[in-house]
Design a protein around this motif. Sequence first.
Motif, PDB file in Angstrom:
ATOM      1  N   GLU A 199       0.830  -1.211   0.000  1.00 39.31           N
ATOM      2  CA  GLU A 199       0.000   0.000   0.000  1.00 39.31           C
ATOM      3  C   GLU A 199       0.864   1.260   0.000  1.00 39.31           C
ATOM      4  O   GLU A 199       0.345   2.380  -0.040  1.00 39.31           O
ATOM      5  CB  GLU A 199      -0.915   0.016   1.228  1.00 39.31           C
ATOM      6  CG  GLU A 199      -0.191   0.293   2.537  1.00 39.31           C
ATOM      7  CD  GLU A 199      -0.865  -0.342   3.748  1.00 39.31           C
ATOM      8  OE1 GLU A 199      -0.920   0.319   4.789  1.00 39.31           O
ATOM      9  OE2 GLU A 199      -1.335  -1.472   3.614  1.00 39.31           O
ATOM     10  N   GLY A 200       2.198   1.077   0.072  1.00 38.67           N
ATOM     11  CA  GLY A 200       3.128   2.197   0.055  1.00 38.67           C
ATOM     12  C   GLY A 200       3.483   2.731   1.418  1.00 38.67           C
ATOM     13  O   GLY A 200       4.097   3.793   1.528  1.00 38.67           O
ATOM     14  N   CYS A 249       4.010   6.347   0.859  1.00 38.89           N
ATOM     15  CA  CYS A 249       4.348   6.659  -0.528  1.00 38.89           C
ATOM     16  C   CYS A 249       3.105   6.328  -1.356  1.00 38.89           C
ATOM     17  O   CYS A 249       2.910   5.186  -1.779  1.00 38.89           O
ATOM     18  CB  CYS A 249       5.541   5.832  -0.987  1.00 38.89           C
ATOM     19  SG  CYS A 249       7.038   6.072  -0.006  1.00 38.89           S
ATOM     20  N   LYS A 250       2.256   7.312  -1.568  1.00 37.99           N
ATOM     21  CA  LYS A 250       0.940   7.068  -2.153  1.00 37.99           C
ATOM     22  C   LYS A 250       0.994   6.663  -3.620  1.00 37.99           C
ATOM     23  O   LYS A 250       0.058   6.065  -4.140  1.00 37.99           O
ATOM     24  CB  LYS A 250       0.066   8.319  -1.996  1.00 37.99           C
ATOM     25  CG  LYS A 250      -0.245   8.681  -0.547  1.00 37.99           C
ATOM     26  CD  LYS A 250      -1.140   9.888  -0.466  1.00 37.99           C
ATOM     27  CE  LYS A 250      -1.469  10.228   0.981  1.00 37.99           C
ATOM     28  NZ  LYS A 250      -2.358  11.422   1.076  1.00 37.99           N
ATOM     29  N   ASP A 251       2.095   6.984  -4.295  1.00 36.73           N
ATOM     30  CA  ASP A 251       2.133   6.765  -5.739  1.00 36.73           C
ATOM     31  C   ASP A 251       2.662   5.401  -6.147  1.00 36.73           C
ATOM     32  O   ASP A 251       2.650   5.063  -7.330  1.00 36.73           O
ATOM     33  CB  ASP A 251       2.963   7.851  -6.416  1.00 36.73           C
ATOM     34  CG  ASP A 251       4.394   7.922  -5.880  1.00 36.73           C
ATOM     35  OD1 ASP A 251       4.640   7.432  -4.758  1.00 36.73           O
ATOM     36  OD2 ASP A 251       5.260   8.473  -6.577  1.00 36.73           O
ATOM     37  N   SER A 252       3.138   4.567  -5.186  1.00 38.75           N
ATOM     38  CA  SER A 252       3.701   3.286  -5.598  1.00 38.75           C
ATOM     39  C   SER A 252       3.807   2.298  -4.432  1.00 38.75           C
ATOM     40  O   SER A 252       4.147   2.688  -3.310  1.00 38.75           O
ATOM     41  CB  SER A 252       5.105   3.494  -6.186  1.00 38.75           C
ATOM     42  OG  SER A 252       5.659   2.261  -6.608  1.00 38.75           O
ATOM     43  N   ASP A 280      10.669   0.658  -4.880  1.00 42.43           N
ATOM     44  CA  ASP A 280       9.236   0.665  -5.169  1.00 42.43           C
ATOM     45  C   ASP A 280       8.907   0.055  -6.531  1.00 42.43           C
ATOM     46  O   ASP A 280       9.804  -0.244  -7.340  1.00 42.43           O
ATOM     47  CB  ASP A 280       8.644   2.066  -5.003  1.00 42.43           C
ATOM     48  CG  ASP A 280       9.003   3.055  -6.112  1.00 42.43           C
ATOM     49  OD1 ASP A 280       9.379   2.636  -7.221  1.00 42.43           O
ATOM     50  OD2 ASP A 280       8.892   4.273  -5.868  1.00 42.43           O
ATOM     51  N   ASN A 290       7.515   1.391  -9.046  1.00 42.22           N
ATOM     52  CA  ASN A 290       7.694   2.295 -10.179  1.00 42.22           C
ATOM     53  C   ASN A 290       9.150   2.470 -10.583  1.00 42.22           C
ATOM     54  O   ASN A 290       9.465   3.317 -11.425  1.00 42.22           O
ATOM     55  CB  ASN A 290       7.082   3.663  -9.873  1.00 42.22           C
ATOM     56  CG  ASN A 290       5.566   3.618  -9.864  1.00 42.22           C
ATOM     57  OD1 ASN A 290       4.958   2.672 -10.373  1.00 42.22           O
ATOM     58  ND2 ASN A 290       4.944   4.633  -9.285  1.00 42.22           N
ATOM     59  N   ASN A 329      11.899   3.159  -8.460  1.00 44.46           N
ATOM     60  CA  ASN A 329      12.631   4.179  -7.701  1.00 44.46           C
ATOM     61  C   ASN A 329      13.267   3.599  -6.448  1.00 44.46           C
ATOM     62  O   ASN A 329      12.720   2.673  -5.840  1.00 44.46           O
ATOM     63  CB  ASN A 329      11.689   5.306  -7.267  1.00 44.46           C
ATOM     64  CG  ASN A 329      10.985   5.965  -8.429  1.00 44.46           C
ATOM     65  OD1 ASN A 329      11.629   6.493  -9.335  1.00 44.46           O
ATOM     66  ND2 ASN A 329       9.659   5.939  -8.408  1.00 44.46           N
ATOM     67  N   ARG A 372      13.969   4.924  -2.712  1.00 44.84           N
ATOM     68  CA  ARG A 372      13.528   5.990  -1.816  1.00 44.84           C
ATOM     69  C   ARG A 372      14.277   5.863  -0.494  1.00 44.84           C
ATOM     70  O   ARG A 372      14.630   4.745  -0.084  1.00 44.84           O
ATOM     71  CB  ARG A 372      12.026   5.918  -1.569  1.00 44.84           C
ATOM     72  CG  ARG A 372      11.177   6.121  -2.832  1.00 44.84           C
ATOM     73  CD  ARG A 372       9.732   5.774  -2.574  1.00 44.84           C
ATOM     74  NE  ARG A 372       8.890   5.964  -3.736  1.00 44.84           N
ATOM     75  CZ  ARG A 372       8.106   7.010  -3.960  1.00 44.84           C
ATOM     76  NH1 ARG A 372       8.068   7.998  -3.068  1.00 44.84           N
ATOM     77  NH2 ARG A 372       7.356   7.099  -5.036  1.00 44.84           N
ATOM     78  N   LYS A 374      12.829  10.985  -4.347  1.00 48.60           N
ATOM     79  CA  LYS A 374      13.040   9.642  -4.888  1.00 48.60           C
ATOM     80  C   LYS A 374      14.133   9.648  -5.946  1.00 48.60           C
ATOM     81  O   LYS A 374      14.383  10.662  -6.618  1.00 48.60           O
ATOM     82  CB  LYS A 374      11.745   9.088  -5.457  1.00 48.60           C
ATOM     83  CG  LYS A 374      11.119   9.899  -6.565  1.00 48.60           C
ATOM     84  CD  LYS A 374       9.743   9.356  -6.899  1.00 48.60           C
ATOM     85  CE  LYS A 374       9.047  10.207  -7.962  1.00 48.60           C
ATOM     86  NZ  LYS A 374       7.672   9.727  -8.215  1.00 48.60           N
ATOM     87  N   ASP A 412       9.155   2.538 -14.341  1.00 45.71           N
ATOM     88  CA  ASP A 412       8.126   1.491 -14.434  1.00 45.71           C
ATOM     89  C   ASP A 412       8.679   0.068 -14.387  1.00 45.71           C
ATOM     90  O   ASP A 412       7.948  -0.885 -14.658  1.00 45.71           O
ATOM     91  CB  ASP A 412       7.278   1.675 -15.703  1.00 45.71           C
ATOM     92  CG  ASP A 412       6.571   3.011 -15.723  1.00 45.71           C
ATOM     93  OD1 ASP A 412       6.090   3.436 -14.652  1.00 45.71           O
ATOM     94  OD2 ASP A 412       6.511   3.636 -16.800  1.00 45.71           O
TER      95      ASP A 412
END
Length: 309
Positions: A100-101, A119-122, A140, A142, A144, A146, A158, A164
């Motif tokens: 869920e990040g 981390c809401k985006d990934s 993550d 995506n 990255n 972090r 990040k 991706d």
Amino acid sequence: MATNVTLVTSSYDHNIKFWDALRGESVKMIELPHEKQIANRLEISFDRSLLAAACTSSLRIFDIAKEQPSLSYNFDSFESNVTGAGFQRDCKWAFAASEEGSIKIFDLREAGFQRSQICKDSPINAIVLHPNEAELYLGDQNGNIRIYDLQADKMRPKIPIMPDIGIRSISMAPNASFMCAGDSAGYLHVWNLKNGEEMVPLPKVSAHEDYILKCLINPNLDVIATCSADKTIKLWKYQDGVVKEDKTLYGHTKSVWDCVFSCDSEFLLSVSSDATLKIWQVDNGELIRSLAGSQKDRGMISIALNDFN
């Protein structure tokens, strides 16, 4: 391998098993309480008193100092798979990350939740604690890296690696001289760490034909192991900032999910969807032993070892 050993595996049959590596047999077991509970990652504390199991929507920590392991903490505030966990060296706190990040810190002295970052985006696939115990490094989905600064209680910007292409695993040298990551495209990424922090990238290595599921630096700081969905394990020599392929270990018949080195770096232990635990001699790549780990067609997915005397 040392005689004073704690060796633990998890599998899709919802059990965590403790092994006697010398006799080659399981000696005790923890049954997870729900049929959907699986331990995605295992981590043994430095003093061998606690076992962290990163499970489906919870971090479960067991007291393993006694003859029969018992549940000490059940942190169930996660909304999805917990993908990694670990301990501060003195067991003052534990950490975990999830799909869920979220990254969460738990105070083991007060037996409670301490703080978190999102981390809401990934989704977060991997997490390791820097040896300075002031930073958590994350990989993550995506692509990255972090860094969670624990002292400032904030995420740093990040670091994009390959857009991706999910980072599946991260490992850091115990002396913080270099680190590595493995991704979903089969690439191994290695960085020298200037002053223990600044990441100086080395050329990426096309290591496997499928996902890298685990990468790991050995205690002697001269070998990196990668295991993959392509059913192989590869060993890479690292010296003076140069990474060279050393050997490929064949023997597993399905995806190799996890591996761990012995404290003397002489042995590598691996687990696979083929439901076996294998022990390898690192210097020559010889398969020393293969142990059946779980019920038929219920693969093994995580392994933890503490053999420090």
